[in-house]
Structures are given as structure tokens and as C-alpha cells.
Design an enzyme around this catalytic site. Structure first.
Site, PDB file in Angstrom:
ATOM      1  N   LYS A 133      -7.761  -1.265   0.341  1.00  0.00           N
ATOM      2  CA  LYS A 133      -7.733  -2.424  -0.582  1.00  0.00           C
ATOM      3  C   LYS A 133      -9.107  -2.686  -1.343  1.00  0.00           C
ATOM      4  O   LYS A 133      -9.047  -2.794  -2.606  1.00  0.00           O
ATOM      5  CB  LYS A 133      -7.070  -3.615  -0.153  1.00  0.00           C
ATOM      6  CG  LYS A 133      -6.566  -4.546  -1.151  1.00  0.00           C
ATOM      7  CD  LYS A 133      -5.897  -5.707  -0.358  1.00  0.00           C
ATOM      8  CE  LYS A 133      -5.195  -6.761  -1.230  1.00  0.00           C
ATOM      9  NZ  LYS A 133      -4.521  -7.563  -0.831  1.00  0.00           N
ATOM     10  N   MET A 167      28.231  19.756  11.790  1.00  0.00           N
ATOM     11  CA  MET A 167      27.456  20.884  12.409  1.00  0.00           C
ATOM     12  C   MET A 167      27.329  20.965  14.081  1.00  0.00           C
ATOM     13  O   MET A 167      27.291  21.790  14.857  1.00  0.00           O
ATOM     14  CB  MET A 167      26.140  21.293  11.569  1.00  0.00           C
ATOM     15  CG  MET A 167      25.477  22.623  11.908  1.00  0.00           C
ATOM     16  SD  MET A 167      26.590  23.961  11.396  1.00  0.00           S
ATOM     17  CE  MET A 167      26.186  24.154   9.840  1.00  0.00           C
ATOM     18  N   GLU A 209      10.943   3.608   2.034  1.00  0.00           N
ATOM     19  CA  GLU A 209       9.740   4.642   1.724  1.00  0.00           C
ATOM     20  C   GLU A 209      10.135   6.085   1.807  1.00  0.00           C
ATOM     21  O   GLU A 209       9.827   6.875   1.205  1.00  0.00           O
ATOM     22  CB  GLU A 209       8.729   4.343   2.535  1.00  0.00           C
ATOM     23  CG  GLU A 209       7.627   3.273   1.993  1.00  0.00           C
ATOM     24  CD  GLU A 209       8.056   1.905   2.786  1.00  0.00           C
ATOM     25  OE1 GLU A 209       7.569   0.748   2.545  1.00  0.00           O
ATOM     26  OE2 GLU A 209       9.240   2.174   3.404  1.00  0.00           O
ATOM     27  N   PHE A 266      -4.254  -5.898  10.406  1.00  0.00           N
ATOM     28  CA  PHE A 266      -2.648  -6.039  10.265  1.00  0.00           C
ATOM     29  C   PHE A 266      -2.196  -4.936   9.293  1.00  0.00           C
ATOM     30  O   PHE A 266      -2.775  -4.660   8.031  1.00  0.00           O
ATOM     31  CB  PHE A 266      -2.604  -7.587   9.566  1.00  0.00           C
ATOM     32  CG  PHE A 266      -0.859  -7.691   9.186  1.00  0.00           C
ATOM     33  CD1 PHE A 266      -0.036  -7.643  10.011  1.00  0.00           C
ATOM     34  CD2 PHE A 266      -0.497  -7.686   7.803  1.00  0.00           C
ATOM     35  CE1 PHE A 266       1.506  -7.692   9.578  1.00  0.00           C
ATOM     36  CE2 PHE A 266       0.698  -7.586   7.107  1.00  0.00           C
ATOM     37  CZ  PHE A 266       1.711  -7.857   8.039  1.00  0.00           C
ATOM     38  N   GLN A 267      -1.250  -3.981   9.569  1.00  0.00           N
ATOM     39  CA  GLN A 267      -0.666  -3.137   8.881  1.00  0.00           C
ATOM     40  C   GLN A 267      -1.422  -1.971   8.811  1.00  0.00           C
ATOM     41  O   GLN A 267      -1.772  -1.212   7.795  1.00  0.00           O
ATOM     42  CB  GLN A 267       0.092  -3.470   7.631  1.00  0.00           C
ATOM     43  CG  GLN A 267       1.438  -4.422   7.764  1.00  0.00           C
ATOM     44  CD  GLN A 267       2.015  -4.547   6.353  1.00  0.00           C
ATOM     45  OE1 GLN A 267       1.449  -4.334   5.480  1.00  0.00           O
ATOM     46  NE2 GLN A 267       3.328  -4.544   6.554  1.00  0.00           N
TER      47      GLN A 267
END
Length: 583
Positions: free
Chosen positions: A164, A481, A52, A114-115
């Protein structure tokens, strides 16, 4: 027109009506109704990334190179938390992004399902605005508002969290009505303040235009107006990292980039000017250096569409809130109406002083016959690609600054890099977004090996969609760097700033069916670069460079613009003959 459809259908229809042609995303359980709708249509293309974070950086590259809004679709929980880095990156660099995140059903919110994650809470600090939509009837209007907020005023990322059950439920789709939005930023600047600025331009002896990403974000017309104003007045112009390309690098009044790794002449002009005109920049600390000594004797004008940016870091003597394009248009009109006046005699002396500063040639280097110096690699890349339809992205680190120094940008929206947040792993997925937007163009990601490895999984995306994007890795086997700062500030104690276990990049490319090239001999570099440029598919180029090269010039932390570290003693000596003292 009103239509009844599912929430998922509303999402897809809103994307179509907003002119979205591509979405970058990764599916998951809570997002499946929307993915099912995407499957059943052909107007909106979905690009399946491998992470993602890759999705949101790809959307940033797409947005930055097109001026359109980048769109991301992710699932709940870890799906959306993986976008937080990209959201913050887009917020700091003013990139218009809409993230559509799925959420667990409304009746499970707060139950540690969940999630499940508190998406609105987590993303509130790193978005312009976010919404949790619990009513399907409000979904369409919320989506249209999200696009309006993302693109209006100072652009930035927004997020719409969609449970959902809202995706499954039936609701009413309504077309966009942006005029009714409560968010209506000021576009036109105050004419009295603009007139005051024009009067200051007429009198100034040592003026400088200091431009930023706001010029590019305002649209192509703003960059054109900037060019007209600079060339008509003869006032020198410099830019931040994010503003490169708004004024052409080949322009006669171009000073180069300013700031920590900016050019000597740009930094000296900023330090010595008597009128500093900030156009669409935010006085970032990498630009200002020591604030108390920043442009110490100048009248300071600041043009920005974001009123919160004005007087936030540097006090503006002439503050102008408005869209850069509108304000530049009014500046030109008033300046022409008042007789196109400048202090020509003083301006001629100022230009002569700048010409002396240029003679320092702060980017000069010598290429030997044994090891490729990074400056040489980018100078040759510039020479061999300058006539192509070229877009450049970068990762973050030394290579990023070398790219800004040695690659010339003649047009806006051609250089995509992470400025404010400095996000390693940005460049590779960003180059994917650019290539999706410009399929026939030459898209090159200038990378360091450490930064590139952070999102190396997107080789799968490149392979799946047969994207001809080129990955040009300047491989010094170091966190360059970090190593440079350890050398300068920490007694050369290189704590964990090297890589002991790098992959064979050519074999890695081959594992994904991609062409790999390796080059370590300066004599072979041009041929290898041509091979990369002319290959009709993706390329992973491992360019082995000098391991302990420092990126200079450099303003040390806490120092003013006229105290720069330059390349060598010979260059330092040249300063004395170039009028290094403040004029």
C-alpha cells in the site's frame, strides 16, 4: 517518456499503455489507492464481481475468447488467496492473466499484520512468475514485464504484489520496452527437424494430427494454417478439449475430440496411427490413457513452444520447439517446395478404415417422450444456436463432456472450459467475462447444477451490469461424474454424490431480477430453448434431465484407446463389423 506520479497512478497508466480495457476485481483496504485512481478515469472499465474467484475466472473467459490478457485486481490476504484456484486453472490451461494484488505496507510485511499473507510464496507454484514490488521506481517496468511474460511463449498467469505504501509513494513512470526483457521464448522451429517431419508426412501410411490449445493460443493465423495443412494433405485431425474449434467440426477430415470421453473413431485412429503429429498439446493423462500402450506403433512428433512439455510425458521422435503458427507456416512451405507429396494409396486405405469406425456412431442415443436426455438437450441447443454469433462456456463434469461431444465449434476462441484443473464453478464467471468482451454475442454457459452453485453469487454481477448471458443448467440433482464413477468403480455406493437441498432456480433468478425458465418435458424443450435464446436479458434455465445417465464413450482408467466403454450392446456389436481390431 517519463512522468512523475503515484504508484497507484503508475498502475492505471500501465494498464492503459498495455491496451487493457477491462479489469475484474473486488476492492479492499490495501487496494484503495488503486481503486481511487480507477475512479478518476474512464479508459479502463472495472467490473465488480461478488467473489475474487469469480474475478479470475471472468478474466479467463475474457482472455480465452479474445486472445488478449485478462486482468484482475484484488486486495491483500484473503482477497488474493481467493484467486489461487483460478491462477492454477489458468496455469494448467495456458491462459494469459495478470493479477494485481495489493499488499500491506512494506514496513508491516512479516509482522502478521491485518490481512497480510505471503502472496509471493503462496502463488509461486501457480504462476509463470510473480513479483513483490517494494520500490515505486521499479513498479512501471515490473508491470510491463508482467504483461510480456503472461502473453509470451506458453501463455499463463502472472502476479504483481504491490504494498500500500508503494501505491501512495511517488515514482517515475516509464513506457514499456519489451525488447529488453530477458524472457524471449523460441518462436521459430529448427528447420532440420521440420524437414524431417515433412519427410515423415510424405511416407506415412496412417498419419494423424493431434491438436491442442496451443494452436488457439498462437492466434487466428495458426488455426488457419492448420486448416490449410489438414485439407491439403488429407490427413485426419483430432483435438483435445482445449483445442476444439481450431479445425472446424464440419471439416471433412475432422475426427472429433479424443481421450477419455472422446469419439470412437478419434481414439481408434490415435491407437492405430503410424505417424502421430502433436501440435500444441501436452499429452495430458485424460488423452493418453495407459501411457505404455499409447499410440504404440507410431512415430511421434511434438510441436510446442514450451520446451519443458516435450519429452515430459511421451518421448518425441521428432521434437520441435517453437510457436505453432511459425512452425506450421514452415511445414507448409517445405511440404509444397518438395512437391506436396503424400502416400496417397495408403492414405486412401486409412481414410476408408476411419470411415468404417465412424459407422459405429458412438454418440447415438434415443430420446423418449418422458424424460429429457442430456444428449438431446445439447443436440437441440446446437441446432437452435449454430447460426448465431455464439460462445460457449461450461462448468465441469458430465455436462462438460456432453457439450464437447454434441456442440460443434467452427472457429477458435468459441469454447471456454476448464481442462487441466477441472474447476467446478469456472463456467458461470467465465461466461461473464466472455459477455463483457462480446456484448452483442449469444453467450451460453452449459452447467451442471452442483458446479453452477459454486459461484452462484455472480448472479449479482450479471444483474448489476445487465449482461444478457444465458445459464443453461442440466439438472440431474446429482454430482453426475462422481456418481458415474461410483457406479462403475464403487459398486453403486453413491456416497454424497447427490443434492438433497437444491434451490428453486426460477425463484432464485427472480430474486436477482433475472428471467428463470424450467423445462422437464421433451416436447416443450425447443420452445423453452427459443425463449432463452431470444430473451434480450440474462436467463437462468433449469433443464431437468435423466438423473442416472452416464457420459459415454469412456476409456476406463488405466486402459488403452482401443478399449472403450460404449453406449449399449447394440453399439458394441457394431464394432465387430467396423474393423474394431487394430489395422
Amino acid at each position: 517518456m517519463k512522468q512523475e506520479m503515484t504508484g497507484a497512478g503508475i498502475v492505471v497508466q500501465a494498464l492503459k499503455d498495455q491496451g487493457v480495457d477491462v479489469v475484474f476485481g473486488y476492492p479492499g483496504g490495501a487496494a484503495l489507492p488503486i481503486y481511487d485512481e480507477i475512479f478518476q478515469q474512464n479508459d479502463v472499465r472495472h467490473i465488480l464481481v461478488r467473489h475474487e474467484q469469480g474475478a479470475i475466472h471472468a478474466a479467463e473467459g475474457y482472455a480465452r475468447s479474445t486472445g488478449k490478457i485478462g486482468v484482475v485486481l484484488v486486495t491483500s490476504g484473503p482477497g488474493v488467496t481467493n484467486t489461487v484456484t483460478g491462477l492454477t486453472d489458468a496455469l494448467l490451461d495456458s491462459i494469459p492473466i495478470v493479477v494485481l494484488s495489493a499488499q500491506v505496507p512494506t514496513f508491516l510485511i512479516g509482522s502478521d499484520a491485518f490481512q497480510e499473507a505471503d502472496t509471493v510464496g503462496i502463488t509461486r507454484p501457480c504462476t509463470k512468475h510473480n513479483w513483490l514490488v517494494k520500490d515505486t521506481e521499479k513498479l512501471a517496468s515490473t508491470l510491463h514485464e508482467a504483461f510480456h511474460v503472461a502473453r509470451s511463449g506458453r501463455p499463463g498467469p502472472v502476479l504483481v504484489d504491490i504494498p500500500k505504501d508503494v501505491q501512495f509513494a511517488t515514482g517515475t513512470y516509464v513506457a514499456a520496452k519489451p525488447s529488453v526483457s530477458r524472457y524471449q521464448p523460441t518462436l521459430k522451429g529448427d528447420m532440420d527437424e521440420i524437414t524431417e517431419l515433412v519427410a515423415a508426412i510424405e511416407k506415412a501410411k496412417r498419419p494423424v494430427f493431434y491438436t491442442g490449445g496451443g494452436v488457439i493460443n498462437s492466434g487466428p493465423a495458426a488455426s488457419q494454417l492448420l486448416r490449410e495443412l489438414v485439407d491439403a494433405t488429407g490427413i485426419p485431425v483430432t483435438s483435445t478439449l482445449m483445442g476444439l474449434g481450431a479445425y472446424p467440426a464440419s471439416g471433412k477430415n475432422w475426427l472429433g475430440m479424443l481421450g477419455m470421453h472422446g469419439l470412437y473413431e478419434a481414439n481408434m485412429a490415435m491407437h492405430g496411427c503410424d505417424l502421430m503429429i502433436n501440435i500444441g498439446a501436452r499429452f495430458d493423462d485424460r488423452i493418453t490413457g495407459l501411457i505404455s500402450a499409447f499410440s504404440p506403433k507410431s512415430i511421434k512428433a511434438h510441436i510446442d513452444i514450451d520446451p519443458s512439455s516435450i519429452n515430459k510425458v511421451i518421448k518425441a521422435d521428432i521434437p520441435i520447439v517453437g510457436d505453432v503458427g511459425h512452425v506450421l507456416e514452415d511445414i507448409l512451405k517445405i511440404w509444397k517446395a518438395r512437391g506436396r507429396k503424400t502416400n496417397k494409396e495408403a492414405l486412401g486405405k486409412w481414410q476408408a478404415q476411419i470411415s468404417q469406425w465412424r459407422k459405429v456412431d458412438c454418440l447415438a442415443f434415443t430420446q423418449g417422450d418422458k424424460v429429457i436426455r442430456p444428449q438431446h438437450a445439447l443436440a437441440r441447443l446446437q441446432e437452435l444456436t449454430k447460426d448465431h454469433d455464439r460462445y460457449i462456456t461450461t462448468e465441469v463434469g458430465q455436462h462438460q463432456m456432453w457439450a464437447a461431444q454434441h456442440l460443434g465449434f467452427e472457429a477458435p476462441n468459441r469454447f471456454m472450459t476448464s481442462g487441466g484443473l477441472g474447476t467446478m464453478g469456472y463456467g458461470f464467471p467465465a461466461s461473464i467475462g466472455v459477455q463483457i468482451a462480446h456484448p452483442e454475442a449469444l453467450v451460453i454457459n452449459v452447467a451442471g447444477e452442483a458446479s453452477w452453485l459454486m459461484n452462484m453469487q455472480e448472479l449479482g454481477t450479471v444483474s448489476q451490469y445487465r449482461l444478457p448471458v444465458k445459464q443453461f443448467i442440466l439438472n440431474n440433482e446429482r454430482l453426475g461424474m462422481v456418481r458415474q464413477w461410483q457406479e462403475l468403480l464403487h459398486g453403486s455406493r453413491y456416497s454424497h454424490s447427490w443434492s438433497e437441498s437444491l434451490p428453486d432456480f426460477v425463484k432464485l433468478a427472480g430474486a436477482f431480477g433475472i428471467k428463470g425458465i424450467i423445462c422437464s418435458d421433451p416436447a416443450d424443450l425447443d420452445d423453452a430453448l427459443r425463449e432463452m435464446i431470444n430473451h434480450d436479458g440474462p436467463v437462468l434455465f433449469d433443464c431437468r434431465i435423466e438423473k442416472h445417465e452416464n457420459c459415454l464413450p469412456m476409456i476406463p482408467s488405466g486402459k488403452p484407446h482401443n478399449q472403450m466403454m460404449l453406449n449399449d450392446e447394440e453399439t458394441a456389436g457394431a464394432i465387430q463389423g467396423a474393423g474394431g481390431a487394430l489395422v
